[in-house]
Design an enzyme around this catalytic site. Structure first.
Site, mmCIF file in Angstrom:
data_model
loop_
_atom_site.group_PDB
_atom_site.id
_atom_site.type_symbol
_atom_site.label_atom_id
_atom_site.label_comp_id
_atom_site.label_asym_id
_atom_site.label_seq_id
_atom_site.Cartn_x
_atom_site.Cartn_y
_atom_site.Cartn_z
ATOM 1 N N LYS A 176 0.755 -1.384 0.248
ATOM 2 C CA LYS A 176 -0.372 0.525 0.089
ATOM 3 C C LYS A 176 1.326 1.469 0.089
ATOM 4 C CE LYS A 176 -2.017 2.657 1.983
ATOM 5 N NZ LYS A 176 -1.782 4.264 1.492
ATOM 6 N N GLY A 182 6.072 5.114 8.506
ATOM 7 C CA GLY A 182 5.540 6.362 9.165
ATOM 8 C C GLY A 182 5.405 6.595 10.072
ATOM 9 N N SER A 183 3.898 7.514 10.918
ATOM 10 C CA SER A 183 3.909 8.221 11.945
ATOM 11 C C SER A 183 3.862 7.114 12.677
ATOM 12 C CB SER A 183 2.722 8.954 11.967
ATOM 13 O OG SER A 183 1.162 8.453 11.540
ATOM 14 N N VAL A 196 0.136 6.503 13.615
ATOM 15 C CA VAL A 196 -0.500 5.659 12.570
ATOM 16 C C VAL A 196 -0.025 3.957 12.984
ATOM 17 C CG1 VAL A 196 -0.891 4.547 10.053
ATOM 18 C CG2 VAL A 196 -1.361 6.862 10.712
ATOM 19 N N GLY A 197 0.826 4.167 13.403
ATOM 20 C CA GLY A 197 2.051 2.603 13.572
ATOM 21 C C GLY A 197 0.911 2.308 14.847
ATOM 22 N N GLU A 249 8.994 0.893 11.710
ATOM 23 C CA GLU A 249 9.717 1.649 11.509
ATOM 24 C C GLU A 249 8.882 3.461 12.149
ATOM 25 O OE1 GLU A 249 12.502 1.371 11.711
ATOM 26 O OE2 GLU A 249 13.218 -0.970 10.671
ATOM 27 N N CYS A 295 13.059 10.572 8.369
ATOM 28 C CA CYS A 295 12.715 10.203 9.896
ATOM 29 C C CYS A 295 14.009 10.587 10.496
ATOM 30 C CB CYS A 295 12.322 8.562 9.658
ATOM 31 S SG CYS A 295 13.248 8.281 9.248
ATOM 32 N N GLU A 310 8.164 15.390 16.665
ATOM 33 C CA GLU A 310 9.268 15.791 15.761
ATOM 34 C C GLU A 310 7.983 16.412 14.478
ATOM 35 O OE1 GLU A 310 7.570 11.820 13.468
ATOM 36 O OE2 GLU A 310 9.861 12.359 11.777
#
Ligand code: NAD
Length: 456
Positions: A193, A246-247, A250-251, A269, A303, A354
């Site tokens: 995705k 990703g963030s 969302v992780g 990650e 990142c 971040e």
């Protein structure tokens, strides 16, 4: 898209890219989404619509997983010898290298990335990933165990199954290949995705995968949005593992969905707030260069950006002066212009959280202990940098910082052989290195009695 032995066609593509691949790639075919819906992908340089892309949803993920499951359970890919998988991956890598200009151009128009960097760094990184894991594909083996009783035991390493990869927009090429290359080498099949902001290069890679001879159903791409297509990946009952970049927000959702569905294997990650620690004895020019590169490269949308810079008090004023000079000289403009260092940007917790942009928090420190304490004062632990000539300082700090990667007198020094991943809220599981290959392998233990005598 033209012949690639002909330089002029690649050059004209770069000037005026034609978007040929806009549909989902399922079971080796480009197809419309089940709903027939599409979404716009935008050129951040101009705000103009580049193309309309098929909008995949839960039903499309179901179809892609079905294809991947069939390819895993009955198809040739997991059953090929490692060297045969490696040979096909090498061909895939060669095709990427041949199409480097077009691929870099797609990421430039889709993500505002510098064309020169895409061509010289991102695509070559992807090529290296494929070649590295292609070379490892026939070196995957278990071990013979020294069992305590009259038993013979050994381990088999088997592909983990159907893998879901969820990719962010800031490095659409590098991050895609850092995930699919080890998974392909392991013999997995997968559903990717891509980020909704940057679907273009992913679909071109799907086309090249088919040309390379990767069998249908092994590598499926479903473009679409996170809460629909992405969530359908993490909650799918027939996906065996999900690898997410990703963030952290969302992780967390991905992990929750995995826990609430089939307890699939998860690797994350996530974000970072990486410190760069500059000691009094540092080469000031080099330190300033690393600090500027660390925060401004890729518009700060990295990142591992060095968003916290800790400077020892003796050189603080002089270093700040150099940082300001270098930041002022940083060239912002058209990402196709080779002189430009930064393309178009997108849309306070600046010391602890971040920002994912070119914002550096600067602070002084006196002692090595204070530097370590400050470096560790964050929920994240993705990377850290140290600038010093003193080996003992470098080694002390690198062992004390809670981060997955430590760069000494360098920054962003990535290599396919060097495992990459976070501590703390930066996630878990490694990309790159042989560690990443093992992320896509199950260890099976096989035990038999040593002799023909009855076991019981
Ligand atoms: P994001 O988390 O918003 O999106 C990443 C991907 O997740 C996209 O494909 C998105 O569609 C999908 N997604 C969104 N909602 C989802 C859901 N509910 N379920 C499943 N998937 C969903 O991140 P982003 O804005 O694209 O990228 C920026 C973030 O990524 C930053 O925090 C950055 O630090 C991080 N990042 C980390 C690394 C790393 O290797 N650690 C590398 C690059 C970026």
């Amino acid at each position: 898209m033209g012949s690639h032995s002909d330089d002029s066609s690649a050059a004209s593509f770069v000037k005026n890219p034609t978007i040929k691949f806009t549909k989902l790639f399922i079971n080796g075919e480009f197809v419309d989404s089940v709903s027939g819906k599409t979404f716009e992908t935008i050129d951040p340089r101009t705000g103009e619509v580049i193309a309309r892309i098929a909008e995949g949803d839960k039903e499309d993920i179901d179809l892609a997983v079905k294809a991947a499951r069939q390819a895993f359970d009955h198809g040739p890919w997991p059953r090929l010898s490692g060297s045969e998988r490696g040979r096909i991956m090498m061909k895939f890598a060669d095709l990427l290298a041949e199409h480097a200009e077009e691929l870099a151009a797609l990421d430039t128009i889709d993500a505002g990335k510098l064309f020169s960097v895409g061509k010289a760094v991102d695509v070559p990184h992807a090529v290296n990933s494929l070649r590295y894991y292609a070379g490892a594909a026939d070196k995957v083996h278990g071990k013979v165990l020294k069992m305590s009783r009259e038993l013979h035991g050994y381990t088999l390493l088997e592909p983990i199954g159907v893998v879901g990869h969820i990719i962010p927009w800031n490095f659409p090429t590098t991050l895609l290949f850092l995930k699919i290359s080890p998974a392909l080498a392991a013999g997995c099949t997968m559903v990717v995705k891509p980020a909704e902001q940057t679907p273009l290069s992913a679909l071109y890679y799907a086309h090249l995968a088919k040309l390379a001879g990767i069998p249908d159903g092994v590598l499926n791409f479903v473009t679409g949005f996170g809460p629909t297509a992405g969530a359908a990946v993490s909650s799918h009952m027939d996906i065996d593992a999900v690898s997410f970049t990703g963030s952290p927000e969302v992780g967390r959702k991905v992990m929750q969905a995995a826990a609430e569905s089939n307890l699939k294997v998860v690797s994350l990650e996530l974000g970072g707030k990486s410190p760069l620690i500059i000691f009094d004895d540092a080469d000031l020019d080099m330190a300033a260069e690393l600090a500027i590169l660390g925060i401004l490269f890729n518009k700060g949308e990295v990142c591992v950006a060095s968003s916290r810079v800790y400077v020892q008090e003796g050189i603080y004023d002089e270093l700040v002066k150099k940082l300001v000079e270098k930041a002022k000289a940083w060239v912002v403009g058209d990402p196709f212009d080779p002189k430009v260092q930064q393309g178009p940007q997108e849309e306070m917790l600046i010391v602890k959280d971040e920002i994912f942009g070119p914002v550096m928090a600067l602070a002084k420190f006196k002692t090595i202990e204070e530097a370590i304490k400050k470096a560790n004062s964050t929920r994240y632990g993705l990377a850290a940098g140290i600038v010093t000539k003193d080996l003992s300082v470098a080694n002390t700090v690198s062992r004390s910082v809670r981060a997955g990667t430590v760069w000494i007198n360098c920054y962003f020094a990535f290599d396919t052989d060097c495992p990459f991943g976070g501590y703390k809220m930066s996630g878990f599981g490694k990309d790159y290195g042989l560690e990443a290959l093992h992320k896509y392998l199950h260890v099976k233990s096989v035990v038999t009695p040593l002799y023909n005598t009855p076991w019981l």
